[in-house]
Design a protein around this motif. Structure first.
Motif, PDB file in Angstrom:
ATOM      1  N   THR A  85      22.424 -36.454  -5.540  1.00  0.00           N
ATOM      2  CA  THR A  85      23.382 -35.355  -5.529  1.00  0.00           C
ATOM      3  C   THR A  85      22.667 -34.010  -5.405  1.00  0.00           C
ATOM      4  O   THR A  85      21.485 -33.884  -5.720  1.00  0.00           O
ATOM      5  N   ALA A  86      23.418 -33.036  -4.933  1.00  0.00           N
ATOM      6  CA  ALA A  86      22.929 -31.660  -4.855  1.00  0.00           C
ATOM      7  C   ALA A  86      24.012 -30.754  -5.425  1.00  0.00           C
ATOM      8  O   ALA A  86      25.202 -31.042  -5.328  1.00  0.00           O
ATOM      9  N   ALA A  87      23.591 -29.666  -6.031  1.00  0.00           N
ATOM     10  CA  ALA A  87      24.543 -28.738  -6.638  1.00  0.00           C
ATOM     11  C   ALA A  87      25.332 -27.998  -5.566  1.00  0.00           C
ATOM     12  O   ALA A  87      24.968 -27.976  -4.391  1.00  0.00           O
ATOM     13  N   SER A  88      26.412 -27.372  -5.978  1.00  0.00           N
ATOM     14  CA  SER A  88      27.270 -26.623  -5.066  1.00  0.00           C
ATOM     15  C   SER A  88      26.513 -25.452  -4.431  1.00  0.00           C
ATOM     16  O   SER A  88      25.789 -24.726  -5.122  1.00  0.00           O
ATOM     17  N   PRO A  89      26.669 -25.238  -3.117  1.00  0.00           N
ATOM     18  CA  PRO A  89      26.020 -24.097  -2.451  1.00  0.00           C
ATOM     19  C   PRO A  89      26.478 -22.754  -3.018  1.00  0.00           C
ATOM     20  O   PRO A  89      25.780 -21.745  -2.850  1.00  0.00           O
ATOM     21  N   LEU A  90      27.616 -22.726  -3.692  1.00  0.00           N
ATOM     22  CA  LEU A  90      28.127 -21.478  -4.274  1.00  0.00           C
ATOM     23  C   LEU A  90      27.126 -20.853  -5.236  1.00  0.00           C
ATOM     24  O   LEU A  90      27.072 -19.624  -5.378  1.00  0.00           O
ATOM     25  N   LEU A  91      26.309 -21.665  -5.886  1.00  0.00           N
ATOM     26  CA  LEU A  91      25.367 -21.175  -6.886  1.00  0.00           C
ATOM     27  C   LEU A  91      24.317 -20.241  -6.283  1.00  0.00           C
ATOM     28  O   LEU A  91      23.726 -19.425  -6.990  1.00  0.00           O
ATOM     29  N   GLN A  92      24.084 -20.355  -4.990  1.00  0.00           N
ATOM     30  CA  GLN A  92      23.099 -19.505  -4.340  1.00  0.00           C
ATOM     31  C   GLN A  92      23.503 -18.029  -4.384  1.00  0.00           C
ATOM     32  O   GLN A  92      22.662 -17.144  -4.274  1.00  0.00           O
ATOM     33  N   CYS A  93      24.814 -17.795  -4.549  1.00  0.00           N
ATOM     34  CA  CYS A  93      25.302 -16.404  -4.632  1.00  0.00           C
ATOM     35  C   CYS A  93      24.767 -15.683  -5.867  1.00  0.00           C
ATOM     36  O   CYS A  93      24.753 -14.446  -5.910  1.00  0.00           O
ATOM     37  N   LEU A  94      24.329 -16.423  -6.865  1.00  0.00           N
ATOM     38  CA  LEU A  94      23.882 -15.814  -8.114  1.00  0.00           C
ATOM     39  C   LEU A  94      22.494 -15.209  -7.993  1.00  0.00           C
ATOM     40  O   LEU A  94      22.107 -14.359  -8.814  1.00  0.00           O
ATOM     41  N   GLY A  95      21.715 -15.659  -7.014  1.00  0.00           N
ATOM     42  CA  GLY A  95      20.356 -15.148  -6.871  1.00  0.00           C
ATOM     43  C   GLY A  95      19.440 -15.572  -7.997  1.00  0.00           C
ATOM     44  O   GLY A  95      18.453 -14.887  -8.306  1.00  0.00           O
ATOM     45  N   GLU A  96      19.727 -16.709  -8.614  1.00  0.00           N
ATOM     46  CA  GLU A  96      18.937 -17.202  -9.745  1.00  0.00           C
ATOM     47  C   GLU A  96      17.905 -18.233  -9.285  1.00  0.00           C
ATOM     48  O   GLU A  96      17.950 -18.743  -8.154  1.00  0.00           O
ATOM     49  N   ASP A  97      16.993 -18.568 -10.190  1.00  0.00           N
ATOM     50  CA  ASP A  97      15.993 -19.601  -9.925  1.00  0.00           C
ATOM     51  C   ASP A  97      16.684 -20.969  -9.948  1.00  0.00           C
ATOM     52  O   ASP A  97      17.377 -21.310 -10.910  1.00  0.00           O
ATOM     53  N   LEU A  98      16.513 -21.741  -8.872  1.00  0.00           N
ATOM     54  CA  LEU A  98      17.158 -23.049  -8.746  1.00  0.00           C
ATOM     55  C   LEU A  98      16.114 -24.158  -8.765  1.00  0.00           C
ATOM     56  O   LEU A  98      14.963 -23.962  -8.361  1.00  0.00           O
ATOM     57  N   ASP A  99      16.520 -25.355  -9.213  1.00  0.00           N
ATOM     58  CA  ASP A  99      15.627 -26.504  -9.132  1.00  0.00           C
ATOM     59  C   ASP A  99      15.779 -27.160  -7.761  1.00  0.00           C
ATOM     60  O   ASP A  99      16.487 -26.662  -6.883  1.00  0.00           O
ATOM     61  N   LYS A 100      15.104 -28.290  -7.528  1.00  0.00           N
ATOM     62  CA  LYS A 100      15.105 -28.940  -6.216  1.00  0.00           C
ATOM     63  C   LYS A 100      16.498 -29.399  -5.803  1.00  0.00           C
ATOM     64  O   LYS A 100      16.797 -29.522  -4.613  1.00  0.00           O
ATOM     65  N   ALA A 101      17.354 -29.688  -6.794  1.00  0.00           N
ATOM     66  CA  ALA A 101      18.721 -30.138  -6.496  1.00  0.00           C
ATOM     67  C   ALA A 101      19.697 -28.975  -6.357  1.00  0.00           C
ATOM     68  O   ALA A 101      20.895 -29.196  -6.181  1.00  0.00           O
ATOM     69  N   GLY A 102      19.186 -27.743  -6.469  1.00  0.00           N
ATOM     70  CA  GLY A 102      20.047 -26.571  -6.320  1.00  0.00           C
ATOM     71  C   GLY A 102      20.746 -26.141  -7.585  1.00  0.00           C
ATOM     72  O   GLY A 102      21.633 -25.285  -7.550  1.00  0.00           O
ATOM     73  N   ARG A 103      20.354 -26.705  -8.736  1.00  0.00           N
ATOM     74  CA  ARG A 103      20.972 -26.329 -10.008  1.00  0.00           C
ATOM     75  C   ARG A 103      20.340 -25.050 -10.557  1.00  0.00           C
ATOM     76  O   ARG A 103      19.146 -24.811 -10.398  1.00  0.00           O
ATOM     77  N   VAL A 104      21.145 -24.264 -11.246  1.00  0.00           N
ATOM     78  CA  VAL A 104      20.655 -23.002 -11.823  1.00  0.00           C
ATOM     79  C   VAL A 104      19.889 -23.290 -13.111  1.00  0.00           C
ATOM     80  O   VAL A 104      20.378 -24.001 -14.002  1.00  0.00           O
ATOM     81  N   LYS A 105      18.699 -22.701 -13.226  1.00  0.00           N
ATOM     82  CA  LYS A 105      17.919 -22.833 -14.449  1.00  0.00           C
ATOM     83  C   LYS A 105      18.450 -21.820 -15.462  1.00  0.00           C
ATOM     84  O   LYS A 105      18.142 -20.634 -15.404  1.00  0.00           O
ATOM     85  N   VAL A 106      19.281 -22.323 -16.370  1.00  0.00           N
ATOM     86  CA  VAL A 106      19.999 -21.453 -17.295  1.00  0.00           C
ATOM     87  C   VAL A 106      19.183 -21.143 -18.542  1.00  0.00           C
ATOM     88  O   VAL A 106      18.167 -21.784 -18.831  1.00  0.00           O
ATOM     89  N   GLN A 107      19.669 -20.149 -19.281  1.00  0.00           N
ATOM     90  CA  GLN A 107      19.042 -19.753 -20.542  1.00  0.00           C
ATOM     91  C   GLN A 107      19.466 -20.726 -21.658  1.00  0.00           C
ATOM     92  O   GLN A 107      20.252 -21.643 -21.446  1.00  0.00           O
TER      93      GLN A 107
END
Length: 416
Positions: free
Chosen positions: A260-282
């Motif tokens: 699986t890969a995360a939603s492309p919408l997350l790229q709008c956040l400009g955050e650090d993503l892992d290989k699957a496109g998930r946001v590295k949260v606090q």
């Protein structure tokens, strides 16, 4: 003035957040591309004709029909404007927020081979499940009309790519269909003509489970007639079938459950993503530069106490959603934030009738007892009494009669 909370996604995480924000001091907007909450862990049972779509889905509006402070929008978010604190829908509408929770779920990852998607659909939506169900049923109908066994073979061959829970459960379910359930209704097909192949690139099925439970699952599948190919990457998928390293399997019946890969919408956040496109949260599931934007469920990369990323499963999304909802409630009361802590209650997977495995806090269970545990837990998480009752009744019927009732072909594809 009410605090505006926008939730993107009506899955387990989004619904869990919304349930916590019932106070009139919040103006909650829940946005989803579909109008229903889907119980994805049982989606494969719709694909294999065990359950109807309505058994595992419920309209989001029905869940919150008594909530005056919650508005449901059927739409797709295409942009997130952090500085302006608003999200933009596909039709151009802008929706402001004070708090934003992203729970958009995930999609299947074809590892750069997007053309494979039309040949090997995944299982993420009711549409996917119904497409796969009709492929299976149409293949049986075509095979029934062919007198030559060699010509029937491709239509009686099923390839499932990916040995995770979805792949294992789907392979076992198709094996029950092919080897027992439906064969009594077809006069020209013999059960020993069917071939079910589970393809996994790694060295075990159900990676993440203890090796002994993975071995149990593999052995159970093989006893059910499933050919399990380990350490076998897929080279190509076409209309004709699947190309592996050392063989080509001719079939129109290919199901993708490999990654699986995360939603492309997350790229709008400009955050650090892992290989699957998930946001590295606090630690509180917020993003690095805005404490009022949270990412949860399949979209979030969050490590447990052993520095292992949490899996994209329903219990994680449910706990994260509840945590964020309570955090927002507490923050409005002036309370300080605490860090999110995940309580691992175990994991389980079903293989077939009276066959399952479970690892509950180090206690390993397999067979009939694990199958009962799996069934009761899944029924418990279904939303709505009607859904629980119907699924329970269907399972009892299947167990006693070996029959599957939802075998309708509603949209015939054009003949070749």
């Amino acid at each position: 003035m009410a605090t505006k909370v926008v939730i993107i996604g009506g899955g387990f995480g989004g619904i869990s957040v919304a349930k916590q924000l019932s106070s009139s001091e919040f103006e909650v907007t829940l946005i989803d591309k579909t109008n229903h909450h889907l119980f994805q862990p049982l989606l494969y049972q719709v694909a294999t004709a065990a359950l109807s779509p309505g058994d595992i889905a419920i309209p989001i509006r029905a869940i919150f029909s008594k909530r005056k402070n919650l508005n449901v929008i059927l739409g797709e978010v295409t942009d997130i404007q952090k500085d302006a604190q608003q999200v933009q829908l596909k039709d151009g509408e802008l929706i402001p927020f004070d708090y934003l929770i992203l729970a958009p779920g995930s999609q299947y990852n074809y590892f750069g081979n997007d053309d494979w998607k039309s040949h090997a659909p995944g299982l993420k939506s009711l549409g996917d499940a119904l497409q796969i169900r009709e492929r299976i049923l149409l293949s049986l109908e075509k095979a029934e009309r062919l007198k030559d066994a060699s010509k029937r073979a491709p239509y009686l061959t099923y390839v499932i790519i990916g040995g995770g829970p979805t792949g294992v459960e789907t392979a076992g379910s198709i094996a029950e269909i092919a080897k027992r359930n439906m064969m009594r209704d077809f006069k020209n097909i013999k059960k020993d003509e069917t071939r079910i192949v589970l393809v996994e690139a790694a060295q075990n099925v159900l990676n993440g489970y203890p090796d002994e439970l993975s071995d149990v699952a593999k052995n159970d599948l093989e006893k059910m007639g499933v050919q399990v190919l380990l350490n076998t990457p897929v080279k190509d998928i076409t209309d004709e079938g699947v190309q592996l390293e050392d063989q080509f399997i001719e079939t129109p019946n290919v199901i993708w459950a490999a990654g699986t890969a995360a939603s492309p919408l997350l790229q709008c956040l400009g955050e650090d993503l892992d290989k699957a496109g998930r946001v590295k949260v606090q630690a509180d599931l917020s993003i690095s530069d805005n404490p009022n934007i949270f990412v949860i469920g399949d979209a979030a990369y969050f490590e447990d106490k052993d520095n292992n990323p949490l899996p994209g499963v329903a219990p994680v999304a449910l706990q994260q959603g509840k945590y964020v909802g309570e955090l927002i409630n507490d923050e409005q009361k002036g309370k300080a934030r605490s860090n999110f802590k995940y309580l691992d209650k175990g994991m389980m997977a079903t293989i077939g009738r009276a066959k399952a495995i479970a690892n509950i806090r180090g206690i390993k269970v397999s067979g009939f007892i694990a199958w009962l545990m799996w069934g009761f837990i899944h029924i418990f998480f279904l939303i709505g009494f009607r859904n629980r009752f119907r699924v329970f009744a269907e399972w009892i019927w299947h167990y006693l009669t070996f029959k599957r009732g939802v075998r309708l072909i509603t949209e015939r594809k054009k003949e070749d």
